[in-house]
Design a protein around this motif. Structure first.
Motif, PDB file in Angstrom:
ATOM      1  N   THR A   1      28.351 -15.548  32.113  1.00 21.91           N
ATOM      2  CA  THR A   1      27.435 -15.973  33.168  1.00 21.91           C
ATOM      3  C   THR A   1      28.043 -17.196  33.849  1.00 21.91           C
ATOM      4  OG1 THR A   1      26.189 -17.253  31.565  1.00 21.91           O
ATOM      5  CG2 THR A   1      25.344 -15.068  32.086  1.00 21.91           C
ATOM      6  N   GLY A   2      27.217 -18.126  34.231  1.00 23.25           N
ATOM      7  CA  GLY A   2      27.737 -19.319  34.884  1.00 23.25           C
ATOM      8  C   GLY A   2      27.844 -19.117  36.385  1.00 23.25           C
ATOM      9  N   LEU A   3      28.369 -20.133  37.052  1.00 23.61           N
ATOM     10  CA  LEU A   3      28.459 -20.085  38.513  1.00 23.61           C
ATOM     11  C   LEU A   3      29.553 -19.111  38.951  1.00 23.61           C
ATOM     12  CD1 LEU A   3      28.248 -23.910  39.327  1.00 23.61           C
ATOM     13  CD2 LEU A   3      26.433 -22.221  39.537  1.00 23.61           C
TER      14      LEU A   3
ATOM     15  N   LEU B   1      19.782 -14.347  23.108  1.00 26.47           N
ATOM     16  CA  LEU B   1      20.295 -13.593  24.238  1.00 26.47           C
ATOM     17  C   LEU B   1      21.672 -13.058  23.899  1.00 26.47           C
ATOM     18  CD1 LEU B   1      19.227 -16.197  26.921  1.00 26.47           C
ATOM     19  CD2 LEU B   1      18.071 -14.069  26.393  1.00 26.47           C
ATOM     20  N   SER B   2      21.931 -11.839  24.335  1.00 20.75           N
ATOM     21  CA  SER B   2      23.237 -11.251  24.060  1.00 20.75           C
ATOM     22  C   SER B   2      24.300 -12.038  24.820  1.00 20.75           C
ATOM     23  CB  SER B   2      23.242  -9.795  24.498  1.00 20.75           C
ATOM     24  OG  SER B   2      22.745  -9.709  25.817  1.00 20.75           O
ATOM     25  N   LEU B   3      25.479 -12.123  24.215  1.00 20.47           N
ATOM     26  CA  LEU B   3      26.552 -12.912  24.801  1.00 20.47           C
ATOM     27  C   LEU B   3      27.137 -12.148  25.984  1.00 20.47           C
ATOM     28  CD1 LEU B   3      27.753 -15.606  24.002  1.00 20.47           C
ATOM     29  CD2 LEU B   3      29.605 -14.357  22.898  1.00 20.47           C
ATOM     30  N   CYS B   4      27.178 -12.793  27.140  1.00 23.62           N
ATOM     31  CA  CYS B   4      27.901 -12.183  28.249  1.00 23.62           C
ATOM     32  C   CYS B   4      28.321 -13.287  29.206  1.00 23.62           C
ATOM     33  CB  CYS B   4      27.064 -11.121  28.949  1.00 23.62           C
ATOM     34  SG  CYS B   4      25.621 -11.784  29.758  1.00 23.62           S
TER      35      CYS B   4
END
Lengths: 345, 794
Positions: B488-490, B483-486
């Protein structure tokens, strides 16, 4: 030896002898007054100095008496102090088994434990968390998910309606459509959406009109069934143990194509067959599949360019399997006696 | 859908394949087999003949038989069946036999030895619905020519069949036809499939016309068959139907069911002589009464598909025939209908009238519309063969369906890309062919023709499913996606909510989850926070659950009540849940305390009160870094008999009510059967929406602080917070005010109470002198004296 020197020497012996009989701090105090205080017997010897002929020998005898007795006295003092402290501590003995000052953390309903754990797992994999709504429109719950009106698969999910358009969502997959439509430039998605869902089922040991699901969705270029399989394998191992394996069975959901049911090797018997897995060695845990191209298209993603996978985990089912809960209704009853073992992780 | 294994065997080579293996293969390929039922079962069975039959001397109904069991010899058996008699051929379960319910042992019945048992079919596990009352009352009477000594009794009886119970999903309506199940099984095991060979019978000029005036019927195909003779069906047909779960009626009706089971096409048969006209027209605009063959009257309405003759309803299309033209034992001439009706109108009518039949179920799920001619030929041949039909009319047909085969193109890259596999072109092509998808390979593209019965297949993604379900999902490799790095998270809000839930848990509160739906009456309880109109269900299951709750208070207090009724003496718990009302999407937090606070042994018990809720509230605000001032606390102004009017605080953000907390009104306590309870409910969405200033560090003062304790006499109507604010305002050196004692009563003037506070004074610049401290304290005292009439207690 001069008599006076002998006297000094014997006073030393006498004092040490007396000191050895001292039992407590009071006795020690009396000893001190008698022998070592300014007017005590040992300093008192110095008054006899002038009587001494061999002043050096007498002085040495008195000094040694004072030094020795003082040292022994200090030693005794410490011993007694220690004994006193010991006695005090002994008197403070308590019942170590009585309950502590209440400050236990609360219990957490297993439903929440499972959601938090699954969410954490996918957060660690770089997913984001989306939140759907309980009240949905027909469009999001059905139409965008390739379930047009009068489609036979609507029969699979007896729905609670508020009117023609509004309903209680029958699956968290509705969150898929929301997410895909709200992505402004159609960028890749990886999301997890925990939430409640509702179906017109009579409540019994294994059915509940209200239940929770965790929806997962990944959309990107080149996403394949192999990616789904690996992701779910990871999920099964994290939730049910490192030795678990999964297998896929062909199934049908309108919003995925191909669709699969996913079984995990039985964590109770390790796959040999037992009552929990009904002798099959496998336990069904979730439904999944490749996002149906029609769903992608309806939500603004070009199915020739993008593909995706989706899965839906039944929260109560996972909780029941993991914790050996016999009746789904217990989860919603929140009987304190039932909640007792469920502490925060 | 029940599938007879032995019928299946007629159409696909199952040599060496057990019913269990068929079941497993079908299940993995997407047609789940929920169970396998044997028509009958029993070991150690033999056909015997009763040589002698005498009454048991010690019983009014038992008989003592001697039974010839062929090569096994002759045995004495005590039998209780009323039809036991000399000469009868019977099924004997020998000593050691295992029947579904019992195991046969040698025994002595009222002093007489018995070695075995004569059986009824019921005792062999045959479903009673397939047996006559006579069969159920006694032992089975075998034909006179039954071979004594034969041990394959179930085979002899044709009861050695196994029934596979298919639980079909909506994508495979084709599997409601046995022929298609045979094709599926043949494909999965790569075995030869033999379909019914149809030889059409000679036909005469048709004597009937058909048509449709509705979009709900796009095909209507009929044949008039004359001179049929109605009687019992042959045994093979009866057995086949009963294995499929359908009761045999007579040969004509049975043929209809047989053809439906075989082809999936529901048939309808009309008594031709009872039709007003030799014409059948489908319409959807009839209203009025319809008397069906079950004798019941149903109200027709516009939209119901009806087959009419001379404008009169003859059949509720695809569901049930009219009583007026049904086939009975006197029927001579019939019209056989094989039509295609749309699923939607059939479903609507069927649901509305509560009328479900094998036929309507099939139409609802989808029927193959491309086989009506085949079905008619098959039926005619059977009517001639089994009902001695004298004359068969040519097919009359109304048909506006496009019968061009459905073609799809798919590339190898698409298949492998979607599945993550590396199949070869040959594998894919061959696999599709196995499933009946004739295909032509051109370069890396396959031109595929969808078999007519697979009405579910309409895109190339469906073809990938065909490939993998046949080759097996174990062939899918396992590869984690890159998956491409971006970022995310809460989200910050999600994080805040999670911390808050954790905070409450670690504070000792249990987290619970309760139902969303409640009764209309319950909707009005604690209706303070989200007052928008509630969503009320159109189709509730019970009155207890017919609306979506607008607050959590009632749910949580009911939970307190539930536990109190189960001997819980106290509890403290919370729930965070979405709240939906018309035009409102929110989220609430609710906390309930009831009973006594936890104490250690020897400590005095004290009930939870307002201050427990306040404590939780303060800690929530503290954990969210929201200071008093950003919100206001106000005395209860909302009335009602649910919250204590003088022990409840409203939390306000300007005019907006953010929530409330306090003691439950005694009347509300009574409603829940609780001695005491404390409640807090907050609009969590609004709360988490409040912007908080970022944390800013401050170096501690280098100088020591000074504390002064004051006992103040304060009029009772003045609240502590007002006093505190006034004291703080008096001088900047006063940096905090903390209450440490309260007293009211003896020694205190009427209308006053004593509040003991500790002032903390601090300067950032110097060590405070006694004079400076005294001056500040004096300012503070003067301030509260002037503002509130407070004075120093002497």
């Amino acid at each position: 030896m001069e008599e006076i020197v002998t006297k000094a020497l014997s006073l030393r012996i006498e004092a040490l002898e007396a000191l050895s009989h001292v039992q407590d701090e009071k006795g020690l105090e009396e000893f001190y007054v008698q022998y070592l205080a300014k007017k005590g017997l040992i300093p008192g010897l110095m008054t006899l100095m002038r009587e001494a002929q061999d002043k050096a020998a007498f002085g040495a005898a008195v000094n040694s008496a004072r030094t020795d007795v003082t040292a022994k006295y200090e030693e005794k003092k410490q011993v007694l102090a220690k004994a006193k402290l010991e006695a005090k501590l002994a008197s403070e003995r308590i019942d170590l088994t009585l309950p502590g000052q209440p400050c236990l953390p609360g219990r957490v309903n297993p439903y929440r434990l499972v959601i938090d754990e699954v969410v954490d797992l996918f957060l660690d994999m770089g997913y984001e968390v989306c939140e759907g709504r309980d009240v949905e429109t027909d469009k999001f719950n059905f139409e965008l998910l390739n379930v047009p009106k009068d489609h036979p698969s609507r029969d699979m999910q007896d729905t609670f309606y508020f009117g023609d358009d509004y309903l209680l969502r029958t699956q968290t997959s509705a969150a898929q459509a929301h997410k895909m439509l709200e992505m402004e430039r159609k960028r890749p998605i990886r999301m997890i959406a925990p939430g409640k869902a509702y179906r017109r089922d009579d409540d019994d040991m294994t059915h509940s009109h209200q239940f929770a699901q965790i929806e997962g969705l990944v959309v990107d270029k080149g996403i394949s069934l192999a990616h789904l399989k690996a992701t779910l394998e990871l999920f099964a191992k994290k939730m049910f143990g490192e030795k678990r394996e999964i297998r896929l069975r062909s199934s049908y959901f309108p919003f995925t194509e191909p669709s699969v049911e996913v079984d995990v090797s039985c964590f109770n018997c390790g796959g040999k067959g037992c009552a929990m897995c009904k002798g099959t060695g496998w336990i069904e845990i979730l439904g999944a599949g490749m996002v149906n191209p029609r769903v992608l298209e309806a939500c603004g993603y070009d199915p020739e360019e993008y593909s995706g996978f989706a899965f839906g985990v039944g929260v109560e089912r996972v909780a029941m399997l993991r914790y050996g809960i016999d009746d789904i209704r217990r989860i919603y009853q929140n009987d304190f006696r039932f909640l007792k073992p469920f502490s925060i992780k | 859908m029940n599938v007879s294994y032995s019928w299946l065997k007629d159409h696909v080579d199952l040599q060496g394949i057990t019913p269990e293996e068929v079941a497993k293969a079908l299940t993995f390929a997407g047609a789940e087999v929920e169970g396998i039922t044997r028509m009958a079962s029993g070991t150690n069975l033999v056909i015997g003949q009763v040589l002698t039959c005498v009454p048991h001397p010690d019983s009014d109904h038992l008989h003592i038989l001697t039974v010839d069991e062929g090569s096994f010899g002759t045995f004495q058996i005590v039998c209780g069946a009323p039809n036991a008699r000399q000469g009868l051929k019977v099924i004997v379960a020998r000593v050691g036999a295992k029947l579904p319910q019992i195991e046969i042992k040698a025994s002595t019945i009222r002093g007489v030895e018995s070695n075995g048992m004569c059986c009824s079919l019921l005792e062999l596990g045959v479903d009673p619905k397939f047996l006559s009352e006579y069969q159920k009352a006694g032992i089975e009477e075998l034909p006179e020519d039954a071979p004594v000594g034969e041990t394959d009794v179930l085979g002899y009886l044709g009861l050695d069949d196994a029934v596979l119970e298919l639980s079909l999903l909506p994508n495979r309506p084709d599997l409601y036809a046995l022929e298609n199940v045979a094709k599926e099984v043949g494909c999965l095991f790569q075995r030869k499939v033999t379909l019914e060979e149809v030889k059409d019978v000679p036909t005469v000029f048709p004597s009937c016309e058909v048509g449709s005036e509705t979009k709900g019927c796009t095909l209507f195909c009929a044949r008039v068959v004359k001179g049929v003779k109605t009687h019992e069906s042959p045994k093979w047909l009866q057995r086949l139907l009963s294995a499929s779960g359908i009761r045999s009626i007579n040969n004509v009706v049975d043929i209809g069911n047989y053809v439906m089971l075989l082809t999936g096409q529901p048939l309808n048969m009309y008594d031709a002589d009872k039709l007003p006209l030799a014409s059948l027209i489908v319409r959807d605009d009839l209203e009025g009464d319809f008397v069906a063959m079950d004798g019941q009257t149903y109200k027709l309405q516009e939209g119901d598909l009806v087959v009419t003759s001379d404008g009169k309803p003859m059949c509720l299309a695809g569901i049930m025939t009219a009583e007026a033209c049904m086939v009975d034992e006197n029927t001579k001439n019939i019209v056989v209908e094989a039509a295609y009706f749309e699923g939607a109108p059939i479903r609507h009518t069927s649901n509305r009238l509560g009328l479900v039949s094998d036929s309507s179920q099939r139409f609802c799920k989808g029927v193959n519309p491309h086989q009506s001619e085949y079905v008619q030929c098959l039926t005619s041949e059977l009517l001639v063969r089994l009902c001695e039909a004298e004359e068969v009319g040519e097919t009359v047909l109304f048909d506006v369906i496009d019968h061009t085969p459905h073609r799809l193109d798919v590339t190898l890259d698409y298949v492998n890309g979607r599945l993550g596999t590396s199949f070869t072109l040959g594998q894919v092509s061959e696999t599709l062919l196995r499933a009946g998808f004739v295909n032509v390979v051109e370069g890396k593209t396959l031109h595929v023709t969808v078999p007519p019965q697979r009405i579910d297949v309409d895109g190339k993604a469906d073809l990938t499913e065909e490939v993998i379900r046949i080759l097996g999902y174990e062939n899918v490799p396992s590869t984690l996606p890159t998956l491409s790095l971006c970022l995310t998270g809460l989200t910050p809000k999600q994080k805040a909510e999670r911390s808050l839930r954790r905070h409450l848990t670690y504070s000792g509160l249990d987290e619970v989850v309760t139902y969303t739906l409640q009764s209309k009456q319950e909707l009005e309880y604690f209706n303070y926070l989200t007052k928008a109109e509630a969503y009320v269900l159109q189709n509730p299951m019970t009155v207890e659950r017919e609306a979506v709750r607008r607050n959590l208070a009632h749910s949580l207090l009911s939970l307190a009540s539930y536990n109190a009724n189960r001997q819980a003496k106290s509890g403290r718990f919370f729930e965070v849940s979405d709240i939906d009302a018309i035009g409102v999407q929110g989220r609430h937090l609710c906390v309930v305390f009831f009973g006594d606070r936890p104490v250690r042994p020897g400590e005095k018990a004290s009930p939870y009160d307002y201050y427990d809720a306040k404590g939780v509230f303060d800690s929530i605000m503290e954990s969210l870094s929201i200071q008093l001032g950003r919100y206001q606390l106000a005395p209860w102004s909302l009335g009602g008999e649910e919250m204590h009017p003088y022990q409840t605080a409203e939390v306000r953000l300007g005019k907006q009510l953010l929530g409330y907390f306090g003691t439950l009104h005694p009347n509300a306590c009574k409603r829940y059967g609780l001695k005491n309870a404390v409640l807090l409910e907050l609009d969590l969405d609004a709360l988490l929406g409040i912007k908080v200033s970022p944390i800013k560090a401050k170096a501690p003062s280098r100088f020591p602080f000074v504390e002064r304790d004051l006992a103040l006499l304060v009029p009772t109507k003045v609240d502590y917070e007002s006093l505190r604010k006034e004291l703080l305002r008096a001088d900047p050196l006063i940096v905090s005010v903390d209450v440490f004692d309260l007293y009211q009563g003896e020694g205190i003037e009427e209308g006053y109470r004593s509040i003991a506070v500790r002032l903390t004074l601090l300067s950032e610049e110097k060590t405070l002198s006694e004079e400076q401290v005294s001056a500040s304290v004096k300012k503070a005292l003067d301030g509260v004296a002037v503002r509130y009439g407070a004075k120093l207690r002497q």
